[in-house]
Design a protein around this motif. Sequence first.
Motif, PDB file in Angstrom:
ATOM      1  N   GLY A  81       0.789  -1.216   0.000  1.00 48.38           N
ATOM      2  CA  GLY A  81       0.000   0.000   0.000  1.00 48.38           C
ATOM      3  C   GLY A  81       0.825   1.271   0.000  1.00 48.38           C
ATOM      4  N   LEU A  82       1.906   1.290   0.765  1.00 48.13           N
ATOM      5  CA  LEU A  82       2.722   2.498   0.861  1.00 48.13           C
ATOM      6  C   LEU A  82       3.375   2.826  -0.474  1.00 48.13           C
ATOM      7  CD1 LEU A  82       3.827   4.742   2.636  1.00 48.13           C
ATOM      8  CD2 LEU A  82       5.731   3.233   3.270  1.00 48.13           C
ATOM      9  N   GLU A  83       3.904   1.795  -1.160  1.00 49.34           N
ATOM     10  CA  GLU A  83       4.538   2.026  -2.465  1.00 49.34           C
ATOM     11  C   GLU A  83       3.520   2.541  -3.486  1.00 49.34           C
ATOM     12  OE1 GLU A  83       5.124  -0.536  -0.590  1.00 49.34           O
ATOM     13  OE2 GLU A  83       7.285  -0.902  -0.476  1.00 49.34           O
ATOM     14  N   ILE A  84       2.304   1.961  -3.486  1.00 48.55           N
ATOM     15  CA  ILE A  84       1.260   2.401  -4.413  1.00 48.55           C
ATOM     16  C   ILE A  84       0.894   3.852  -4.137  1.00 48.55           C
ATOM     17  CG2 ILE A  84      -1.133   2.048  -5.129  1.00 48.55           C
ATOM     18  CD1 ILE A  84      -0.773  -0.924  -4.493  1.00 48.55           C
ATOM     19  N   ALA A  85       0.736   4.196  -2.854  1.00 50.01           N
ATOM     20  CA  ALA A  85       0.389   5.571  -2.493  1.00 50.01           C
ATOM     21  C   ALA A  85       1.474   6.546  -2.929  1.00 50.01           C
ATOM     22  CB  ALA A  85       0.161   5.668  -0.981  1.00 50.01           C
ATOM     23  N   ASP A  86       2.735   6.166  -2.743  1.00 58.69           N
ATOM     24  CA  ASP A  86       3.842   7.049  -3.125  1.00 58.69           C
ATOM     25  C   ASP A  86       3.842   7.301  -4.636  1.00 58.69           C
ATOM     26  OD1 ASP A  86       4.702   7.326  -0.539  1.00 58.69           O
ATOM     27  OD2 ASP A  86       6.263   5.778  -0.682  1.00 58.69           O
ATOM     28  N   VAL A  87       3.572   6.248  -5.418  1.00 56.05           N
ATOM     29  CA  VAL A  87       3.557   6.399  -6.876  1.00 56.05           C
ATOM     30  C   VAL A  87       2.430   7.326  -7.315  1.00 56.05           C
ATOM     31  CG1 VAL A  87       3.058   5.174  -9.028  1.00 56.05           C
ATOM     32  CG2 VAL A  87       4.701   4.210  -7.409  1.00 56.05           C
ATOM     33  N   ILE A  88       1.247   7.122  -6.747  1.00 59.45           N
ATOM     34  CA  ILE A  88       0.107   7.975  -7.114  1.00 59.45           C
ATOM     35  C   ILE A  88       0.368   9.417  -6.699  1.00 59.45           C
ATOM     36  CG2 ILE A  88      -2.351   8.418  -6.723  1.00 59.45           C
ATOM     37  CD1 ILE A  88      -2.735   5.423  -6.326  1.00 59.45           C
ATOM     38  N   TRP A  89       0.913   9.616  -5.501  1.00 59.47           N
ATOM     39  CA  TRP A  89       1.179  10.965  -5.015  1.00 59.47           C
ATOM     40  C   TRP A  89       2.182  11.695  -5.913  1.00 59.47           C
ATOM     41  CZ3 TRP A  89      -0.926  14.602  -2.476  1.00 59.47           C
ATOM     42  CH2 TRP A  89      -0.182  15.645  -1.921  1.00 59.47           C
ATOM     43  N   ARG A  90       3.234  10.992  -6.318  1.00 57.75           N
ATOM     44  CA  ARG A  90       4.232  11.619  -7.219  1.00 57.75           C
ATOM     45  C   ARG A  90       3.577  12.007  -8.538  1.00 57.75           C
ATOM     46  NH1 ARG A  90       7.728   7.531  -5.287  1.00 57.75           N
ATOM     47  NH2 ARG A  90       7.486   6.358  -7.244  1.00 57.75           N
ATOM     48  N   CYS A  91       2.667  11.154  -9.028  1.00 61.10           N
ATOM     49  CA  CYS A  91       1.967  11.453 -10.278  1.00 61.10           C
ATOM     50  C   CYS A  91       1.115  12.714 -10.135  1.00 61.10           C
ATOM     51  CB  CYS A  91       1.109  10.260 -10.690  1.00 61.10           C
ATOM     52  SG  CYS A  91       0.129  10.519 -12.184  1.00 61.10           S
ATOM     53  N   LEU A  92       0.392  12.799  -9.020  1.00 58.83           N
ATOM     54  CA  LEU A  92      -0.443  13.975  -8.782  1.00 58.83           C
ATOM     55  C   LEU A  92       0.408  15.235  -8.684  1.00 58.83           C
ATOM     56  CD1 LEU A  92      -2.954  12.561  -6.106  1.00 58.83           C
ATOM     57  CD2 LEU A  92      -3.219  12.654  -8.604  1.00 58.83           C
ATOM     58  N   LYS A  93       1.557  15.122  -8.024  1.00 60.32           N
ATOM     59  CA  LYS A  93       2.458  16.267  -7.882  1.00 60.32           C
ATOM     60  C   LYS A  93       3.001  16.686  -9.239  1.00 60.32           C
ATOM     61  CE  LYS A  93       4.343  17.610  -4.425  1.00 60.32           C
ATOM     62  NZ  LYS A  93       4.192  18.823  -3.579  1.00 60.32           N
ATOM     63  N   ASP A  94       3.367  15.715 -10.071  1.00 63.05           N
ATOM     64  CA  ASP A  94       3.901  16.019 -11.408  1.00 63.05           C
ATOM     65  C   ASP A  94       2.887  16.798 -12.238  1.00 63.05           C
ATOM     66  OD1 ASP A  94       6.257  14.771 -10.788  1.00 63.05           O
ATOM     67  OD2 ASP A  94       5.772  12.891 -11.796  1.00 63.05           O
ATOM     68  N   TRP A  95       1.605  16.459 -12.085  1.00 65.63           N
ATOM     69  CA  TRP A  95       0.554  17.140 -12.835  1.00 65.63           C
ATOM     70  C   TRP A  95       0.069  18.414 -12.142  1.00 65.63           C
ATOM     71  CZ3 TRP A  95      -1.470  16.265 -17.638  1.00 65.63           C
ATOM     72  CH2 TRP A  95      -1.075  15.093 -18.280  1.00 65.63           C
ATOM     73  N   GLY A  96       0.510  18.620 -10.921  1.00 66.05           N
ATOM     74  CA  GLY A  96       0.081  19.803 -10.186  1.00 66.05           C
ATOM     75  C   GLY A  96      -1.380  19.772  -9.781  1.00 66.05           C
ATOM     76  N   ILE A  97      -1.907  18.587  -9.521  1.00 64.61           N
ATOM     77  CA  ILE A  97      -3.340  18.466  -9.199  1.00 64.61           C
ATOM     78  C   ILE A  97      -3.550  17.827  -7.826  1.00 64.61           C
ATOM     79  CG2 ILE A  97      -4.082  18.336 -11.611  1.00 64.61           C
ATOM     80  CD1 ILE A  97      -4.195  15.297 -11.318  1.00 64.61           C
ATOM     81  N   GLU A  98      -2.506  17.814  -7.003  1.00 62.01           N
ATOM     82  CA  GLU A  98      -2.630  17.155  -5.705  1.00 62.01           C
ATOM     83  C   GLU A  98      -3.672  17.812  -4.801  1.00 62.01           C
ATOM     84  OE1 GLU A  98       0.720  20.172  -5.365  1.00 62.01           O
ATOM     85  OE2 GLU A  98      -0.030  18.737  -6.838  1.00 62.01           O
ATOM     86  N   SER A  99      -4.009  19.082  -5.063  1.00 59.58           N
ATOM     87  CA  SER A  99      -4.999  19.764  -4.236  1.00 59.58           C
ATOM     88  C   SER A  99      -6.396  19.733  -4.865  1.00 59.58           C
ATOM     89  CB  SER A  99      -4.578  21.220  -3.999  1.00 59.58           C
ATOM     90  OG  SER A  99      -4.551  21.933  -5.227  1.00 59.58           O
ATOM     91  N   LYS A 100      -6.552  19.022  -5.985  1.00 63.55           N
ATOM     92  CA  LYS A 100      -7.829  19.021  -6.702  1.00 63.55           C
ATOM     93  C   LYS A 100      -8.530  17.662  -6.700  1.00 63.55           C
ATOM     94  CE  LYS A 100      -6.336  22.701  -9.834  1.00 63.55           C
ATOM     95  NZ  LYS A 100      -6.178  23.129 -11.246  1.00 63.55           N
TER      96      LYS A 100
END
Length: 235
Positions: free
Chosen positions: A30-49
């Motif tokens: 779970g932690l690895e999956i969450a880290d991958v998704i979070w990095r993706c959201l950060k790359d797109w600049g949509i982590e707050s959306k």
Amino acid sequence: MVIIGHWIDQNWRLQKLVLNYVHIPPPCRGLEIADVIWRCLKDWGIESKIQTISVDNASSNDDSIENLKIYIRSTKKLLCDGRLFHVRCCAHILNLIAQDGISEIKDVLVIRDSVKYIRRSDARLKIFSEIVKQLNLYERKLIDDCRTRWNSTYEMLAAASKFKDVFPRYAECDLHYESYPTEADWVKIEIICSLLEVFWIATHIISGSEYLTSNLFLNEVSRVKVLLDKKIIGQ
């Protein structure tokens, strides 16, 4: 893992975009999956959306969503304090129910063996097709199924049932073909198909990607529940 984003644009049209394909070496915790998704959201600049995340029902996904909640809460307040954040995939739930049901009717799937026997040889398939023409049947063809995909099993059974009068006639032409479906088998298959058809239709409706599904799934799940209740009462 594929990460897909859905959103409503300024014209109120549903949009869909593949955000990333990511290789996650096993074990997929779970932690690895969450880290991958979070990095993706950060790359797109949509982590707050992000409002909700839909995943299937693997236990590792439960862990990953809980970790994502912690990450996202650092940038925004979650809707309803996060109670609506984790959306379980309804299509996956229906898949688990259907798979569980099919596992209980293996004795009826002699049809699967018959279909594979005929489709394995061009000569056998030719004889079968000739009988189809003699009986003036217009159904297209037999199809194989994948044992791990219940919907393909339903499609195989539904297609084969169109040719139930062909199998015994084929047996007269092929002395090596001994175990063909009996009339009792076809009665059972008809019942099975009537059940699986409801799951099949519901899965197709709530798996759509070109239209909103959140307003459709409850009605489809209700149809499944009513069907199962009728069968339980009938027993």
